[in-house]
Design an enzyme around this catalytic site. Structure first.
Site, PDB file in Angstrom:
ATOM      1  CB  THR A  71     -10.389  -4.413  -9.619  1.00  0.00           C
ATOM      2  OG1 THR A  71      -9.069  -4.311  -9.764  1.00  0.00           O
ATOM      3  CG2 THR A  71     -11.582  -3.948  -9.755  1.00  0.00           C
ATOM      4  CB  THR A 110      -9.607  -1.536  -8.538  1.00  0.00           C
ATOM      5  OG1 THR A 110      -8.455  -1.732  -8.309  1.00  0.00           O
ATOM      6  CG2 THR A 110     -10.495   0.131  -8.420  1.00  0.00           C
ATOM      7  CG  ASP A 136      -5.649   2.481 -14.269  1.00  0.00           C
ATOM      8  OD1 ASP A 136      -4.980   1.038 -14.606  1.00  0.00           O
ATOM      9  OD2 ASP A 136      -7.092   1.961 -13.320  1.00  0.00           O
ATOM     10  CB  SER A 174     -11.990   3.436 -14.407  1.00  0.00           C
ATOM     11  OG  SER A 174     -12.759   1.495 -14.121  1.00  0.00           O
ATOM     12  N   GLY A 191     -10.813  -7.170 -12.958  1.00  0.00           N
ATOM     13  CA  GLY A 191      -9.505  -8.088 -14.093  1.00  0.00           C
ATOM     14  C   GLY A 191      -9.135  -7.182 -15.606  1.00  0.00           C
ATOM     15  N   GLY A 192      -9.138  -5.375 -14.284  1.00  0.00           N
ATOM     16  CA  GLY A 192      -8.405  -4.302 -15.451  1.00  0.00           C
ATOM     17  C   GLY A 192      -9.032  -4.689 -17.101  1.00  0.00           C
TER      18      GLY A 192
HETATM   19  O1  DON Z   1      -9.598   1.190 -12.895  1.00  0.00           O
HETATM   20  C1  DON Z   1      -9.124  -0.324 -13.278  1.00  0.00           C
HETATM   21  O2  DON Z   1      -9.490  -0.679 -14.864  1.00  0.00           O
HETATM   22  C2  DON Z   1      -8.158  -1.083 -13.325  1.00  0.00           C
HETATM   23  N1  DON Z   1      -7.277   0.113 -12.194  1.00  0.00           N
HETATM   24  C3  DON Z   1      -8.893  -2.000 -12.783  1.00  0.00           C
HETATM   25  C4  DON Z   1      -7.528  -2.915 -11.869  1.00  0.00           C
HETATM   26  C5  DON Z   1      -8.112  -4.723 -11.598  1.00  0.00           C
HETATM   27  O3  DON Z   1      -9.422  -4.683 -12.271  1.00  0.00           O
HETATM   28  C6  DON Z   1      -7.229  -5.785 -11.456  1.00  0.00           C
HETATM   29  N2  DON Z   1      -7.739  -6.702 -11.194  1.00  0.00           N
HETATM   30  N3  DON Z   1      -7.840  -7.966 -10.923  1.00  0.00           N
END
Ligand code: DON
Length: 613
Positions: A417, A435, A459, A488, A510-511
């Site tokens: 992301t 992302t 997700d 998300s 960062g998920g």
């Molecule tokens: O929307 C979300 O929560 C995830 N798809 C985000 C993924 C993400 O941040 C990966 N990054 N490092």
């Protein structure tokens, strides 16, 4: 030194809250400033842009210098990221944008990817009914209908300055794609990582682009993307229609059909169609607004969980004696007494409170959050003072992993992301996270159009209790359904000091660690009075309910971690290799001189316009 830190603690208590309330009644109050103070809505002395690639930041800054506003600059920066940061910058993904004007109501846009109408959960399961993880990560079943091309255009159309045409905002990205740019260390390193390489070389177009002659592009080599340049040119001229129909849309559908044949023909004739693309909509959502110690916190609502978790944690923590705990800690440090704490007065006891608050909010996330167009999301209930108080009093001195989610009193009806933050000279802010999900998304590259497609459908909670890429579990609220948007964690956030001027613009990739990264930088900055740079640099932790242990970056001090284990029964897992999030933030202090901080964990940068004296 300690003295001045302490004297600031009870800073704007009642006084500034009162100013915020008075101002919200109308501009007439300004002339009658009851505190005889200067303009409580001063504008910054300069605009600023912060994002994860210096070339994209340069593009955004140039737009501000040409008289564009924060929305214009954010769009141009995001389009440049789609070219120079293929790991996450995108046309083939989606995201969320928050627009907070200098004065007036905040606005948020959901341009999250959607599930194609033909997809069903059973496509993700093997004959034994088990989830096959690769399907939601690197096959056409991973790919949601992209939202970024419509989202970026809508941000420009709704809030752009009107001084700069859309085609001009696209021009720098087109030039970077057509003439190329030098591959930086971060991209070169990612291309060499074995797991990413395997995903990309499995796709013929991605292999040709990133591994010409079979070798990964190296740092300093020129990456030229003529197909992407042509796609961007069509988009610049024709707007989103030139993406969601015509040759680009056709190329997406063909690419997915070919990828399905390559990956076992699971999707067959249910694949993403021209109708799925043509009917995609970006949605204006009401931002989530809360308060923390006299500041207004504006963040993203569902289908992101970011705002809810952030506001619930802050609300739980607001009721803890954070200042008293800090004072006591600093006092001891001044006297030379050993305490398990950081030098800013962050004690192990306070960290324990952070962890327990995160655990509780993530439990509610797992049970109740999903796409509000498909399921009922009890936002009000989850943020209600009664529920926050119940949560708060359940936190004692020792960890409690057996936390349950909020229960409705009556049955309810029903990798990668990137974030950018912008402030302009007028004091308008954009906080935007977009992302592809994992690094390089699904690894499926639409060869004829030159961009990567997301793997956002991972997700979803594909089966009860089965964790996704980020170890998150979910419930019915986040089950995959045709046309639904996956939940998300993206947390674009803006703080208005005392409810007035914008004082902080922040977000991160960062998920699920997005939420906890944003939260911790805010806590360090707002409670522990660390300057933004130190707050961003400081080590992070992450707690997401399941698993029950808390993950820590490597550089926490050992006595503090030991105290968490010994005095608070916390399970501590230190991850020496992993970095949590990549916060991109701008602080606008009272002086009006913005401070733009890009997380040293990655390769971004911040830039501030020249200040005219
Ligand atoms: O929307 C979300 O929560 C995830 N798809 C985000 C993924 C993400 O941040 C990966 N990054 N490092």
């Amino acid at each position: 030194m300690t003295k001045s830190r302490r004297s600031r603690s009870p800073r704007r208590a009642a006084g500034l809250i009162a100013i915020g309330l008075l101002l919200s009644l109308g501009s007439g109050c300004r002339a009658n400033d009851p505190f005889g103070d200067s303009d409580p809505f001063p504008t910054p002395l300069a605009g600023a842009v912060v994002a994860e690639h210096p070339l994209a930041v340069q593009v955004g800054l140039e737009v501000l210098n040409q008289g564009g506003n924060a929305a214009d600059a954010a769009v141009a920066t995001a389009l440049a990221l789609a070219v120079v940061y293929p790991q996450a910058g995108n046309l083939g993904g989606g995201g969320f944008a928050l627009w907070v004007p200098h004065e007036g109501e905040a606005w948020s846009l959901d341009f999250r990817e959607t599930t194609p109408a033909g997809y069903r959960t059973d496509l993700y399961l093997n004959d034994a009914g088990e989830v096959v993880p690769e399907r939601s990560l690197q096959t056409p079943l991973a790919v949601g209908v992209p939202g970024s091309p419509l989202g970026l255009f809508e941000l420009y159309r709704s809030h752009g300055s009107g001084q700069i045409t859309f085609a001009r905002l696209c021009a720098p990205a087109i030039a970077l794609a057509r003439h190329g740019f030098e591959v930086d260390d971060f991209l070169a390193r990612d291309l060499r990582r074995e797991s990413l390489r395997a995903r990309l070389v499995a796709d013929p177009a991605a292999r040709r682009l990133f591994y010409p002659g079979g070798e990964a592009l190296q740092e300093g080599e020129l990456l030229v993307q003529p197909a992407l340049a042509a796609t961007l040119e069509r988009y610049a001229r024709g707007g989103p229609a030139a993406f969601y129909s015509g040759p680009t849309a056709q190329a997406i559908v063909e690419t997915l059909r070919a990828a399905d044949r390559r990956t076992g023909s699971i999707v067959g004739d249910r694949h993403m169609s021209l109708e799925d693309l043509g009917s995609y909509t970006a949605k204006v959502r009401k931002p989530l607004v809360g308060w923390f110690r006299g500041d207004q916190i504006i963040s993203m609502g569902p289908p992101s969980s970011g705002g809810m978790v952030l506001l619930q944690v802050l609300a739980i923590l607001e009721g803890f004696p954070l200042d008293a705990e800090r004072e006591a800690c600093l006092e001891k440090q001044d006297l030379g007494v050993f305490v398990a704490a950081e030098s800013c007065g962050l004690s192990s006891r306070a960290v324990h409170w952070w962890i327990e608050a995160m655990r509780r909010a993530f439990a509610d996330r797992a049970e109740h959050l999903g796409d509000p167009d498909h399921v009922w999301v009890p936002l009000q209930e989850l943020l209600a003072p009664e529920w926050v108080a119940t949560r708060r009093i359940s936190i004692g001195e020792r960890a409690n992993p057996n936390v349950k989610a909020w229960v409705a009193p009556v049955p309810a009806e029903s990798g990668e992301t990137t974030h950018l933050s912008v402030i302009d000279r007028k004091g308008n802010a954009v906080s935007m996270t977009t992302t592809l999900n994992a690094t390089f998304g699904s690894g499926i590259l639409v060869g004829e159009a030159g961009f990567l497609l997301n793997n956002e459908l991972d997700d979803f909670a594909l089966a009860p209790g089965v964790p996704n890429l980020y170890g998150l579990v979910g419930s019915e609220a986040n089950r995959l359904r045709p046309t639904k948007r996956p939940l998300s964690s993206m947390t674009p956030t803006v703080v208005r000091e005392g409810g007035g001027r914008v004082s902080l613009v922040i977000g991160s990739p960062g998920g699920p660690r997005i939420i906890t990264s944003v939260l911790q930088v805010m806590l360090r900055h707002l409670v522990y009075e660390q300057d933004l740079e130190s707050a961003v640099q400081a080590p992070r932790l992450h707690q997401q309910w399941k698993p029950q242990w808390t993950r820590f970056e490597g550089d926490w001090n050992s006595p503090l971690l030991e105290a968490l284990e010994n005095q608070h029964a916390q399970e501590v897992a230190v991850e020496l290799e992993t970095k949590f999030g990549s916060v991109q933030a701008i602080h606008i202090p009272e002086s009006g001189r913005p401070v733009a901080v890009s997380d040293p964990r990655r390769g971004g940068t911040g830039a501030v316009q020249r200040i005219e004296d």
